[in-house]
Design a protein around this motif. Structure first.
Motif, short mmCIF file in Angstrom:
data_model
loop_
_atom_site.label_atom_id
_atom_site.label_comp_id
_atom_site.label_asym_id
_atom_site.label_seq_id
_atom_site.Cartn_x
_atom_site.Cartn_y
_atom_site.Cartn_z
N ARG A 50 0.82 -1.22 0.00
CA ARG A 50 0.00 0.00 0.00
C ARG A 50 0.85 1.26 0.00
NH1 ARG A 50 -3.50 1.17 4.19
NH2 ARG A 50 -4.66 2.39 2.69
N ILE A 51 2.04 1.20 0.57
CA ILE A 51 2.89 2.38 0.70
C ILE A 51 3.53 2.75 -0.64
CG2 ILE A 51 4.95 3.31 1.82
CD1 ILE A 51 4.26 1.44 4.20
N SER A 52 4.17 1.79 -1.29
CA SER A 52 4.81 2.03 -2.59
C SER A 52 5.20 0.70 -3.22
CB SER A 52 6.04 2.92 -2.44
OG SER A 52 7.06 2.24 -1.73
N GLU A 53 5.53 0.78 -4.51
CA GLU A 53 5.95 -0.42 -5.22
C GLU A 53 7.32 -0.86 -4.71
OE1 GLU A 53 4.58 1.37 -9.30
OE2 GLU A 53 5.13 -0.75 -9.53
N PHE A 54 7.55 -2.17 -4.73
CA PHE A 54 8.85 -2.70 -4.33
C PHE A 54 9.07 -4.06 -4.96
CE2 PHE A 54 5.89 -4.31 -1.16
CZ PHE A 54 6.29 -5.63 -0.98
N THR A 55 10.32 -4.44 -4.99
CA THR A 55 10.71 -5.81 -5.35
C THR A 55 11.60 -6.33 -4.23
OG1 THR A 55 12.66 -5.08 -6.58
CG2 THR A 55 10.64 -5.40 -7.85
N ILE A 56 11.70 -7.62 -4.17
CA ILE A 56 12.52 -8.26 -3.14
C ILE A 56 13.65 -8.99 -3.84
CG2 ILE A 56 12.54 -9.88 -1.22
CD1 ILE A 56 9.44 -9.50 -1.15
N LYS A 57 14.87 -8.80 -3.32
CA LYS A 57 16.03 -9.43 -3.91
C LYS A 57 16.80 -10.17 -2.83
CE LYS A 57 20.19 -8.52 -6.53
NZ LYS A 57 21.39 -7.77 -6.31
N LEU A 58 17.16 -11.41 -3.13
CA LEU A 58 17.96 -12.21 -2.20
C LEU A 58 19.36 -11.63 -2.15
CD1 LEU A 58 17.62 -14.66 -0.37
CD2 LEU A 58 18.43 -16.08 -2.25
N GLN A 76 8.76 -15.62 -8.12
CA GLN A 76 7.30 -15.76 -8.18
C GLN A 76 6.62 -14.76 -7.27
OE1 GLN A 76 5.50 -17.52 -10.27
NE2 GLN A 76 3.60 -16.82 -9.36
N LEU A 77 7.15 -14.56 -6.07
CA LEU A 77 6.55 -13.62 -5.12
C LEU A 77 6.55 -12.21 -5.68
CD1 LEU A 77 5.29 -13.12 -2.36
CD2 LEU A 77 7.62 -12.95 -1.42
N ASN A 78 7.62 -11.79 -6.35
CA ASN A 78 7.67 -10.46 -6.94
C ASN A 78 6.59 -10.28 -8.01
OD1 ASN A 78 9.75 -9.11 -5.49
ND2 ASN A 78 11.29 -10.26 -6.62
N ARG A 79 6.34 -11.32 -8.79
CA ARG A 79 5.25 -11.26 -9.78
C ARG A 79 3.90 -11.09 -9.08
NH1 ARG A 79 6.81 -16.34 -12.34
NH2 ARG A 79 8.85 -15.84 -13.13
N GLU A 80 3.69 -11.88 -8.04
CA GLU A 80 2.44 -11.82 -7.29
C GLU A 80 2.24 -10.45 -6.64
OE1 GLU A 80 0.08 -14.21 -6.96
OE2 GLU A 80 1.16 -15.69 -8.15
N ILE A 81 3.30 -9.89 -6.10
CA ILE A 81 3.24 -8.57 -5.47
C ILE A 81 2.79 -7.52 -6.48
CG2 ILE A 81 4.69 -6.72 -4.53
CD1 ILE A 81 6.24 -8.96 -3.04
N GLN A 82 3.34 -7.57 -7.68
CA GLN A 82 2.96 -6.61 -8.71
C GLN A 82 1.49 -6.77 -9.10
OE1 GLN A 82 4.65 -3.95 -9.67
NE2 GLN A 82 6.12 -4.62 -8.13
#
Length: 100
Positions: A50-58, A76-82
């Protein structure tokens, strides 16, 4: 877009994916079947969406099985988040970013 760092951690023989979010770490079990922990982690990530777009990186992809699984999981989680963020935009559920 913000990039959040994640690490694979082993605590007492159990593996976790730890995502560093500003509001506090989000932990997802990798070697344990714990649906409530996964649900709680996803709820925290949805609040962050809700705050802003983000991606997660290992942070570091090792040669071990759990690092490789975590890396694929994050893809997969990054796709779902978007997808979730886009749906939230449609229903005006995201905070509008202010430009000055």
């Amino acid at each position: 877009m913000v990039t959040l760092d994640a690490t694979v951690e082993c605590v007492e023989g159990k593996y976790f994916l730890k995502i560093n979010v500003e509001q506090g770490p989000v932990t997802i079990p990798l070697s344990d079947d714990n649906p409530n922990a996964v649900k709680s982690a996803f709820n925290k990530l949805i609040q962050r969406i809700r705050i802003s777009e983000f991606t997660i990186k290992l942070d570091k992809v090792g040669e071990d099985l759990f690092s490789m699984v975590a890396n694929e999981y994050l893809t997969q989680l990054n796709r779902e988040i978007q997808e979730v963020r886009n749906q939230m935009k449609e229903y005006d559920l995201v905070k509008v970013e202010q430009t000055q």
